[in-house]
Design a protein around this motif. Sequence first.
Motif, PDB file in Angstrom:
ATOM      1  N   HIS A  19       2.287  13.590  -1.388  1.00 24.40           N
ATOM      2  CA  HIS A  19       1.534  13.548  -2.637  1.00 24.40           C
ATOM      3  C   HIS A  19       0.077  13.843  -2.302  1.00 24.40           C
ATOM      4  O   HIS A  19      -0.333  13.801  -1.144  1.00 24.40           O
ATOM      5  CB  HIS A  19       1.691  12.192  -3.330  1.00 24.40           C
ATOM      6  N   GLY A  20      -0.701  14.158  -3.308  1.00 27.72           N
ATOM      7  CA  GLY A  20      -2.074  14.556  -3.040  1.00 27.72           C
ATOM      8  C   GLY A  20      -3.094  13.827  -3.887  1.00 27.72           C
ATOM      9  O   GLY A  20      -2.757  13.178  -4.875  1.00 27.72           O
ATOM     10  N   HIS A  21      -4.334  13.963  -3.460  1.00 27.75           N
ATOM     11  CA  HIS A  21      -5.466  13.347  -4.140  1.00 27.75           C
ATOM     12  C   HIS A  21      -6.658  14.286  -4.054  1.00 27.75           C
ATOM     13  O   HIS A  21      -6.745  15.120  -3.158  1.00 27.75           O
ATOM     14  CB  HIS A  21      -5.886  12.038  -3.457  1.00 27.75           C
ATOM     15  N   THR A  22      -7.584  14.084  -4.955  1.00 24.33           N
ATOM     16  CA  THR A  22      -8.928  14.625  -4.774  1.00 24.33           C
ATOM     17  C   THR A  22      -9.736  13.488  -4.172  1.00 24.33           C
ATOM     18  O   THR A  22      -9.842  12.412  -4.756  1.00 24.33           O
ATOM     19  CB  THR A  22      -9.544  15.066  -6.113  1.00 24.33           C
ATOM     20  N   TYR A  23     -10.227  13.730  -2.982  1.00 27.46           N
ATOM     21  CA  TYR A  23     -11.048  12.756  -2.277  1.00 27.46           C
ATOM     22  C   TYR A  23     -12.514  13.123  -2.467  1.00 27.46           C
ATOM     23  O   TYR A  23     -12.881  14.289  -2.360  1.00 27.46           O
ATOM     24  CB  TYR A  23     -10.749  12.773  -0.776  1.00 27.46           C
ATOM     25  N   ASN A  24     -13.322  12.151  -2.751  1.00 23.43           N
ATOM     26  CA  ASN A  24     -14.769  12.321  -2.779  1.00 23.43           C
ATOM     27  C   ASN A  24     -15.309  11.657  -1.518  1.00 23.43           C
ATOM     28  O   ASN A  24     -14.769  10.646  -1.064  1.00 23.43           O
ATOM     29  CB  ASN A  24     -15.378  11.650  -4.009  1.00 23.43           C
ATOM     30  N   ALA A  25     -16.365  12.233  -0.984  1.00 24.27           N
ATOM     31  CA  ALA A  25     -16.971  11.649   0.213  1.00 24.27           C
ATOM     32  C   ALA A  25     -18.481  11.778   0.108  1.00 24.27           C
ATOM     33  O   ALA A  25     -19.010  12.675  -0.552  1.00 24.27           O
ATOM     34  CB  ALA A  25     -16.454  12.344   1.466  1.00 24.27           C
TER      35      ALA A  25
END
Length: 128
Positions: A35-41
């Motif tokens: 599964h996937g995500h949009t990661y913010n950093a």
Amino acid sequence: MNNFSTTCELSQTFFFDAAHTLDRSIETAASRRIHGHTYNAEVFLTGQPDPKTGMVIDLGLVRREVALLRELLDHHLLDEVEGLGLPTLENLCQFIFNKLQPTLPALTSVRVWRTSIGDGCRLSKTPG
């Protein structure tokens, strides 16, 4: 004239989209599937501005290094990213810190979060 020293904290945010799996004791079925995500950093750099340039560090250098790092993560299966280990938020913070710190020695903190599900992690360099 002030009788105290000051430091500045700069930051640069970026995002990456990535997939992963994770074997855990709760939410097991969903976590084990890819599964996937949009990661913010966000990376934080701390120091005193150079009297000549007025900068702690040139943000162009920070953006360049972040772009190189982003290529390692964006649209990748995090399970396969060399040196990351298990694709947890904690390990992502440590991975980002370890990759950027050699070229950005003023790096003091890394934050990674997923807005869509409301979780995040912040890793901070400790003295010593």
